[in-house]
Design a protein around this motif. Structure first.
Motif: not given
Length: 290
Positions: A4-20
């Motif tokens: 889906w569009y970017a949302e909290a249910e994808h949080g760990g994936q985006y965390a892995a991006m942001k935290m490198n």
């Protein structure tokens, strides 16, 4: 591709991006949003994407159709999908669906299972678009939705509702928000799959206690959604992601028993052949030990 569009249910994936974490694992990662009428399963099967998100029933249906999709991890231990109804008009039993207008995704697994097993009568099916507006004005209707996101949309609109987990109503509880890839990609790139799963797990472990920080980052990819919704979803998702078997075995966990039960349910309802080899639909070999 997320589901889906970017949302909290994808949080760990985006965390892995942001935290490198992906970068540190040697991966050049891009996260593209899904949306209505977009099939991540089809795009992975075609080779356009290496990974996508899907539910366990979608995986088995895809394999029934000959698509060699394989689940490598499960973000949600329990499906957050619920049936919403208007306040004072609760759905306590599958028979309560009789005579209703129901907003749902056409062909979605849980509904096909309910139709086969419980045969609700005189139901008018309308394709769910992601908006709750029509449901809110349609007294007596029912709508699917994630309690973790659509629940916020209804609350923020001042709409009072009832909600019943579809898994409680029907006994149909597939893993939700799986990370999936293809048989070919696993065979040709096992080290990348392993790195992806491990980095994703690090992301979800980080997101658990740092979701407010990561939600600000997620919102840069979806500025139309308020930060309050992301924070609500993160809290509402917590037990679905980190509870259940994940509390003992770690986030992203999958068990043979859950997959076997799902296969039996779907075969009993005539959704898949009894001969389908469920062991090929998933693998736990890339899951880090907790």
């Amino acid at each position: 591709m997320t589901n889906w569009y970017a949302e909290a249910e994808h949080g760990g994936q985006y965390a892995a991006m942001k935290m490198n974490y992906y970068k540190e694992a040697g991966l050049d990662m891009t996260l593209d949003p899904g949306g209505p009428q977009i099939s991540g399963v089809q795009l992975v099967a075609s080779g356009k994407y290496q990974f996508a998100m899907a539910s366990a029933d979608q995986v088995l249906l895809a394999r029934q159709e000959g698509l060699p999709i394989v689940a490598v991890a499960s973000i949600f231990q329990k499906s957050p999908m619920v049936f919403f109804s208007h306040k004072g008009d609760s759905i306590a039993d599958p028979e309560d669906l009789n005579g209703r207008t129901i907003y749902l995704t056409p062909g979605i697994g849980y509904w096909e299972y309910i139709k086969k097993k419980f045969a609700p009568r005189d139901v008018k099916e309308i394709a769910y678009t992601g908006s709750m507006a029509t449901f809110m004005t349609d007294k007596g209707s029912v709508s699917q939705g994630f309690v973790t996101s659509e629940g916020y949309s209804l609350l923020s609109s001042g709409f009072e509702f009832e909600a019943v987990p579809i898994s409680n109503l029907s006994g149909f509880n597939p893993y939700s928000m799986l990370l999936v890839t293809s048989e070919q990609y696993i065979a040709e790139n096992p080290e990348i799959v392993k790195a992806f799963v491990e980095a994703s797990k690090k992301g979800w472990d980080y997101y658990k206690d740092n979701y407010k920080e990561i939600n600000e980052y997620i919102r840069t990819f979806n500025e139309e959604s308020p930060i309050e919704m992301f924070d609500y979803s993160a809290e509402a998702s917590r037990d679905y992601i980190y509870g259940g078997d994940a509390a003992e075995h770690g986030v992203l966990y999958m068990s043979d028993e859950r997959w076997s039960t799902l296969k039996d349910q779907m075969a009993e309802a005539g959704l898949i052949d009894t001969s389908l080899d469920v062991s090929k639909a998933y693998t736990t070999e890339f899951l880090p030990q907790n």
